[in-house]
Design an enzyme around this catalytic site. Structure first.
Site, PDB file in Angstrom:
ATOM      1  N   LYS A 273      79.859  49.282  17.471  1.00  0.00           N
ATOM      2  CA  LYS A 273      80.026  48.910  18.676  1.00  0.00           C
ATOM      3  C   LYS A 273      81.745  47.874  19.128  1.00  0.00           C
ATOM      4  O   LYS A 273      81.423  46.629  18.707  1.00  0.00           O
ATOM      5  CB  LYS A 273      78.857  48.520  19.541  1.00  0.00           C
TER       6      LYS A 273
HETATM    7  N1  PMP Z   1      76.311  54.615  24.127  1.00  0.00           N
HETATM    8  C1  PMP Z   1      77.665  53.799  24.511  1.00  0.00           C
HETATM    9  C2  PMP Z   1      78.802  54.344  24.399  1.00  0.00           C
HETATM   10  C3  PMP Z   1      76.875  52.333  24.935  1.00  0.00           C
HETATM   11  O1  PMP Z   1      77.637  51.790  24.742  1.00  0.00           O
HETATM   12  C4  PMP Z   1      75.909  52.376  24.948  1.00  0.00           C
HETATM   13  C5  PMP Z   1      75.252  50.454  25.193  1.00  0.00           C
HETATM   14  N2  PMP Z   1      75.123  49.878  24.363  1.00  0.00           N
HETATM   15  C6  PMP Z   1      74.871  53.372  24.832  1.00  0.00           C
HETATM   16  C7  PMP Z   1      75.329  53.951  24.708  1.00  0.00           C
HETATM   17  C8  PMP Z   1      73.504  52.818  24.783  1.00  0.00           C
HETATM   18  O2  PMP Z   1      73.082  51.962  23.355  1.00  0.00           O
HETATM   19  P1  PMP Z   1      71.743  51.090  23.776  1.00  0.00           P
HETATM   20  O3  PMP Z   1      70.131  51.875  24.215  1.00  0.00           O
HETATM   21  O4  PMP Z   1      70.966  50.278  22.347  1.00  0.00           O
HETATM   22  O5  PMP Z   1      72.240  49.865  24.222  1.00  0.00           O
END
Ligand code: PMP
Length: 314
Positions: free
Chosen positions: A160
């Site tokens: 990320k």
């Molecule tokens: N996809 C993307 C591109 C994101 O930025 C996020 C947010 N972190 C998610 C999916 C969902 O991830 P999470 O459930 O861990 O927040």
């Protein structure tokens, strides 16, 4: 949503500093090339005080993202978790958003970030619904973006990283400009990937369907929780590639993510999803999700990290 409200302090490089002192210089490497990694985490009110939802999983993903980008964090998983708990406590946060970030700071602007110091910080502030309370109840309107989600061979989708969000920004800007709330990005194969900051689930004939890492998605921590919750509710679930046409054939669609939590989708482009409102399976999963994060589901208590307890996490 919207402007960030200022709170007292931010954890930066190992200490708590006043909000206005948490600064970096214009020549920071990350500002130019996106060489940072971050997390988005939520805390919630419960009967036992504020709890951070899946703090351990989020910090583990941060450590993993940092490893991908060769960012030396200098802090252990345990230290990062304790810093987040203390941040919430010091700032008296309840329903809040927590944003850890680690990035290449000021030294050189060569593309290779050799010898750039790594800045590590955690900020947090009160935060409500991402796409509005109405969105959670009635569903949001989305469009399939003309911008494709990058393939994991271009940028590792398990990480990320700050810079990769230009892909998401282009998609959501396009959607907003055309009057939609959010974008769905297809991947390089033309299958469904995910939203600009959230994963996607569909319901067809009582079965839940979602994709996985093969579709170049970020493997969401909320996605994983929803898969577990759905299995425990005996809802059949298929994890496989999702074709674009399936978006139009679905009985229900919803997004999952830390920011959006569980948000129904009521329209894709000019197509109305199901009855054009939150569907029954989405509603029951959403209700269990909110019960879980607010500490009302004892079977998921392992996912809650109480600010008052400071249990050892790593
Ligand atoms: N996809 C993307 C591109 C994101 O930025 C996020 C947010 N972190 C998610 C999916 C969902 O991830 P999470 O459930 O861990 O927040």
């Amino acid at each position: 949503m919207g402007a960030i409200p200022k709170v007292d302090s931010i954890w930066m490089d190992g200490e708590f500093v006043p909000w206005d002192s948490a600064q970096t210089h214009i020549t920071a490497h990350c500002l130019h090339y996106g060489t940072g990694v971050f997390e988005g985490i939520r805390s919630y009110e419960t009967d036992n005080g504020t709890s951070i939802f899946r703090l351990d999983a989020h910090m583990r993903r941060l450590v993993n993202s940092a490893a991908i980008y060769r960012l030396d964090l200098s802090y252990s998983l345990e230290e990062l978790c304790q810093a987040a708990l203390e941040l919430v406590s010091r700032n008296k946060l309840v329903n809040a958003y927590i944003r850890p970030i680690a990035f290449n700071g000021v030294y050189s602007l060569d593309v290779w970030p050799k010898d750039c110091p790594v800045v590590v910080a955690i900020a947090g502030w009160p935060r409500g619904e991402y796409l509005g309370a109405q969105g959670l109840e009635e569903g949001v309107r989305v469009m399939v973006s003309s911008i494709r989600r990058f393939h994991s061979s271009m940028i590792p989708t398990a990480g990320k990283a700050c810079g990769q969000y230009v892909n998401s920004v282009l998609a959501v800007q396009e959607a907003q400009q055309q009057g939609f709330d959010e974008a769905i990005l297809l991947n390089m194969e033309g299958n469904v990937a995910e939203g600009s900051g959230e994963n996607l689930f569909l319901v067809k004939n009582g079965k839940l369907v979602t994709n996985d890492a093969d579709a170049s998605i970020l493997m969401g921590i909320t996605r994983e929780a929803i898969i577990k919750i759905a299995r425990d509710m005996s809802i059949p679930i298929e994890i496989r590639n999702v074709k674009e046409a399936e978006l139009l054939e679905a009985d229900e669609l919803f997004f999952t993510g830390t920011a959006v939590e569980v948000t129904p989708i009521r329209q894709v482009g000019d197509h109305t999803v199901g009855d054009g409102k939150r569907g029954p399976i989405t509603e029951s999963i959403q209700a269990t999700f909110f019960d879980t994060v607010h500490g009302r589901c004892p079977q998921y208590s392992d996912w809650l990290f109480y600010v008052s307890e400071r249990q050892v996490i790593a």
